[in-house]
Enzyme design. Structure first.
Site, mmCIF file in Angstrom:
data_model
loop_
_atom_site.group_PDB
_atom_site.id
_atom_site.type_symbol
_atom_site.label_atom_id
_atom_site.label_comp_id
_atom_site.label_asym_id
_atom_site.label_seq_id
_atom_site.Cartn_x
_atom_site.Cartn_y
_atom_site.Cartn_z
ATOM 1 N N ARG A 133 0.830 -1.220 0.000
ATOM 2 C CA ARG A 133 0.000 0.000 0.000
ATOM 3 C C ARG A 133 0.862 1.268 0.000
ATOM 4 O O ARG A 133 0.508 2.252 0.636
ATOM 5 C CB ARG A 133 -0.939 0.045 1.202
ATOM 6 C CG ARG A 133 -1.962 -1.048 1.233
ATOM 7 C CD ARG A 133 -3.228 -0.595 0.533
ATOM 8 N NE ARG A 133 -4.180 -1.694 0.472
ATOM 9 C CZ ARG A 133 -5.259 -1.776 1.244
ATOM 10 N NH1 ARG A 133 -5.533 -0.828 2.081
ATOM 11 N NH2 ARG A 133 -6.057 -2.801 1.137
ATOM 12 N N ARG A 172 -3.294 6.648 1.447
ATOM 13 C CA ARG A 172 -3.741 7.845 2.176
ATOM 14 C C ARG A 172 -2.705 8.533 3.053
ATOM 15 O O ARG A 172 -2.896 9.673 3.445
ATOM 16 C CB ARG A 172 -4.927 7.473 3.046
ATOM 17 C CG ARG A 172 -6.146 7.232 2.215
ATOM 18 C CD ARG A 172 -7.368 7.257 3.068
ATOM 19 N NE ARG A 172 -8.506 7.475 2.202
ATOM 20 C CZ ARG A 172 -9.597 8.130 2.575
ATOM 21 N NH1 ARG A 172 -9.683 8.606 3.793
ATOM 22 N NH2 ARG A 172 -10.581 8.280 1.736
ATOM 23 N N ARG A 183 -7.004 11.737 -4.997
ATOM 24 C CA ARG A 183 -8.273 11.038 -4.779
ATOM 25 C C ARG A 183 -9.428 12.039 -4.754
ATOM 26 O O ARG A 183 -10.497 11.783 -5.286
ATOM 27 C CB ARG A 183 -8.219 10.263 -3.469
ATOM 28 C CG ARG A 183 -9.378 9.312 -3.266
ATOM 29 C CD ARG A 183 -9.275 8.704 -1.893
ATOM 30 N NE ARG A 183 -10.195 7.633 -1.632
ATOM 31 C CZ ARG A 183 -11.474 7.804 -1.311
ATOM 32 N NH1 ARG A 183 -11.990 9.001 -1.264
ATOM 33 N NH2 ARG A 183 -12.230 6.742 -1.042
ATOM 34 N N ASP A 211 -7.055 -2.425 -7.202
ATOM 35 C CA ASP A 211 -7.525 -3.120 -6.012
ATOM 36 C C ASP A 211 -7.854 -4.560 -6.359
ATOM 37 O O ASP A 211 -8.204 -4.865 -7.502
ATOM 38 C CB ASP A 211 -8.758 -2.438 -5.419
ATOM 39 C CG ASP A 211 -8.970 -2.872 -3.979
ATOM 40 O OD1 ASP A 211 -8.291 -2.333 -3.091
ATOM 41 O OD2 ASP A 211 -9.785 -3.785 -3.751
ATOM 42 N N TYR A 252 -15.028 -11.444 0.623
ATOM 43 C CA TYR A 252 -15.715 -10.155 0.439
ATOM 44 C C TYR A 252 -17.000 -10.303 -0.371
ATOM 45 O O TYR A 252 -18.006 -9.641 -0.106
ATOM 46 C CB TYR A 252 -14.805 -9.147 -0.289
ATOM 47 C CG TYR A 252 -13.670 -8.615 0.565
ATOM 48 C CD1 TYR A 252 -13.891 -7.607 1.502
ATOM 49 C CD2 TYR A 252 -12.384 -9.094 0.417
ATOM 50 C CE1 TYR A 252 -12.851 -7.105 2.276
ATOM 51 C CE2 TYR A 252 -11.333 -8.607 1.185
ATOM 52 C CZ TYR A 252 -11.572 -7.617 2.110
ATOM 53 O OH TYR A 252 -10.552 -7.121 2.872
HETATM 54 O O1 1CP Z 1 -0.009 -1.390 -2.534
HETATM 55 C C1 1CP Z 1 -0.314 -0.475 -3.320
HETATM 56 O O2 1CP Z 1 0.108 0.694 -3.224
HETATM 57 C C2 1CP Z 1 -1.134 -0.848 -4.521
HETATM 58 C C3 1CP Z 1 -2.543 -0.721 -4.421
HETATM 59 C C4 1CP Z 1 -3.410 -1.657 -3.580
HETATM 60 C C5 1CP Z 1 -3.312 -3.026 -3.291
HETATM 61 C C6 1CP Z 1 -2.177 -3.970 -3.609
HETATM 62 C C7 1CP Z 1 -4.620 -1.212 -3.045
HETATM 63 C C8 1CP Z 1 -5.095 0.179 -3.123
HETATM 64 N N1 1CP Z 1 -5.283 -2.286 -2.525
HETATM 65 C C9 1CP Z 1 -4.498 -3.405 -2.648
HETATM 66 C C10 1CP Z 1 -4.821 -4.776 -2.255
HETATM 67 C C11 1CP Z 1 -5.964 -5.039 -1.361
HETATM 68 N N2 1CP Z 1 -7.192 -4.446 -1.363
HETATM 69 C C12 1CP Z 1 -5.992 -6.079 -0.406
HETATM 70 C C13 1CP Z 1 -4.858 -7.058 -0.178
HETATM 71 C C14 1CP Z 1 -3.785 -6.490 0.639
HETATM 72 C C15 1CP Z 1 -4.124 -6.262 2.095
HETATM 73 O O3 1CP Z 1 -4.365 -7.250 2.775
HETATM 74 O O4 1CP Z 1 -4.101 -5.100 2.501
HETATM 75 C C16 1CP Z 1 -7.247 -6.055 0.225
HETATM 76 C C17 1CP Z 1 -7.719 -6.966 1.329
HETATM 77 C C18 1CP Z 1 -8.020 -5.040 -0.387
HETATM 78 C C19 1CP Z 1 -9.411 -4.673 -0.115
HETATM 79 C C20 1CP Z 1 -9.509 -3.255 0.262
HETATM 80 N N3 1CP Z 1 -9.474 -2.237 -0.635
HETATM 81 C C21 1CP Z 1 -9.499 -2.714 1.551
HETATM 82 C C22 1CP Z 1 -9.457 -3.498 2.860
HETATM 83 C C23 1CP Z 1 -10.804 -3.655 3.435
HETATM 84 C C24 1CP Z 1 -10.759 -4.414 4.750
HETATM 85 O O5 1CP Z 1 -11.135 -5.602 4.767
HETATM 86 O O6 1CP Z 1 -10.386 -3.809 5.759
HETATM 87 C C25 1CP Z 1 -9.510 -1.315 1.427
HETATM 88 C C26 1CP Z 1 -9.545 -0.292 2.514
HETATM 89 C C27 1CP Z 1 -9.481 -1.030 0.035
HETATM 90 C C28 1CP Z 1 -9.392 0.303 -0.600
HETATM 91 C C29 1CP Z 1 -8.031 0.674 -1.035
HETATM 92 N N4 1CP Z 1 -7.293 -0.062 -1.928
HETATM 93 C C30 1CP Z 1 -6.109 0.587 -2.175
HETATM 94 C C31 1CP Z 1 -6.110 1.801 -1.409
HETATM 95 C C32 1CP Z 1 -5.035 2.840 -1.416
HETATM 96 C C33 1CP Z 1 -7.311 1.833 -0.696
HETATM 97 C C34 1CP Z 1 -7.776 2.955 0.211
HETATM 98 C C35 1CP Z 1 -8.616 3.838 -0.622
HETATM 99 C C36 1CP Z 1 -8.838 5.168 -0.036
HETATM 100 O O7 1CP Z 1 -9.303 5.219 1.101
HETATM 101 O O8 1CP Z 1 -8.527 6.140 -0.724
#
Ligand code: 1CP
Length: 360
Positions: free
Chosen positions: A27, A31, A40, A77, A154
């Protein structure tokens, strides 16, 4: 050999000598960066950011402009695949991802169709092509997907949950229906990852974030088996390496290795020296600093980097990372301290290695 094949990151994956331990951060575009929050806001929503290749490309490059990271990861994502399967992904402020049409009946699963990567997920491939153009072989680009079990968690629950009770209930009551879903997801993910590789991803990573909630037998039957199916189906361009990360998967390194990955991502519960002993020279290890350390002082961050580097020991095969994603409210200054500490402290661990002269 192309410049990129000789990068620190790809050399470490192949366990070839490096001058310093490579680092990237799960990540890393997110943010905690003020420029991400601005982008964003400009996009209006997280999904628009993902679905507009120019913006996804900018988000991918933001952390690389600030820190000397050794890899870029596609900004996207894992839930884009279920979205392309018709579940309707949207994000609720402060609550994370939600689906408009979660899977509630066996017939919902039977009706799911496989998205065509070049149409429904074309925005991901366009972003990869654009990022590769901008990166110009500076660092490798990681493409990624979620594991079938993690996506299914999910898709059935419809939103984030600490324990995902609905999929565990289905596993007990209707295992065949769950297998049908996991099989469909494995096919959809294979198609998508192959398309990401063809579009230019140099490495692919499979995030099995929720497989760690299963017991060992169920992990093998409901998660790893499908991950292995995906890995076996990949049409690797120049042996594109595969990273497999299972949060909470510390007891399963041997099993994960057998699934055919090149790198195992580990969380902070794993001791790197023990893990290295277990995997030997078969795979590289990625991880595993506790993300919470990034809230501490610069001195404590440096001390923890030093401790983890020493725990892995000298020689190649370690890719420094956090044990899970970076929290949204850490200071980017602390991330700069982390990246620089990894590069400078690790040099001594590689001094004996014949950097640039191939494997030893
Ligand atoms: O790593 C990076 O910079 C690349 C982008 C990336 C990746 C690899 C994002 C952007 N998401 C992911 C993978 C991802 N998404 C996973 C696997 C990794 C992990 O375990 O963290 C999972 C479970 C998700 C699902 C997801 N998408 C969540 C988690 C929800 C939960 O169960 O708590 C969330 C918060 C997102 C949104 C998201 N995806 C990425 C970002 C930067 C964000 C936040 C968006 C925002 O608030 O602006």
């Amino acid at each position: 050999m192309s410049q990129i094949k000789n990068s620190r990151f790809l050399r470490a994956i192949r366990r070839e000598p490096v001058d310093a331990t490579p680092i990237w951060i799960m990540r890393q575009a997110g943010r905690y960066l003020p420029e991400y929050r601005a982008l964003r806001q400009k996009a209006g929503s997280f999904m628009t950011l993902c679905k507009t290749p120019e913006l996804a490309c900018q988000a991918t490059l933001q952390p690389l402009a600030r820190f000397s990271l050794d890899a870029a990861i596609l900004f996207s994502d894992i839930l884009t695949i279920p979205d392309a399967m018709g579940l309707g992904l949207y994000f609720k402020e402060g609550e994370g991802p939600h689906f408009t049409h979660p899977l509630r009946h066996a017939r919902d699963i039977q009706q799911l169709s496989l998205p065509d990567p070049e149409t429904e997920l074309r925005y991901v491939l366009d972003a990869i092509r654009m990022i590769q153009h901008e990166l110009a072989e500076k660092v490798p680009l990681i493409g990624f997907c979620g594991s079938p079990f993690t996506l299914a968690s999910y898709m059935i629950e419809g939103k984030p949950n600490k324990s995902f009770p609905m999929i565990h209930n289905m596993l007990k009551k209707e295992p065949q229906v769950l297998h049908q879903l996991l099989d469909k997801l494995a096919c959809a993910i294979s198609l998508h990852l192959n398309a990401q590789i063809a579009a230019g991803a140099n490495v692919v990573m499979i995030f099995d974030t929720w497989g760690g909630l299963l017991n060992t037998a169920d992990y093998q039957e409901y998660s790893l088996r499908y991950v292995q199916q995906i890995i076996e189906s990949l049409n690797l361009v120049e042996d594109t390496p595969v990273i497999l990360f299972t949060k909470g998967g510390g007891d399963w390194l041997e099993l994960m290795m057998q699934a055919g990955c090149d790198v195992i991502g580990v969380d902070w519960l794993v001791n790197l020296a023990d893990a290295r002993l277990q995997v030997g020279s078969k795979v590289a290890l990625q991880g595993n600093m506790d993300p919470a350390i990034l809230y501490q002082s610069k001195e404590m961050i440096c001390a923890e980097v030093d401790r983890l580097l020493a725990e892995y020991g000298s020689g190649s095969g370690h890719i420094f990372n956090l044990g899970h994603g970076i929290p949204q409210d850490v200071s980017p200054d602390n991330v700069a301290v982390l990246v620089d500490a990894v590069h400078s402290y690790s040099r001594r661990l590689h001094e004996g290695d014949q950097y640039g002269r191939g494997t030893f």
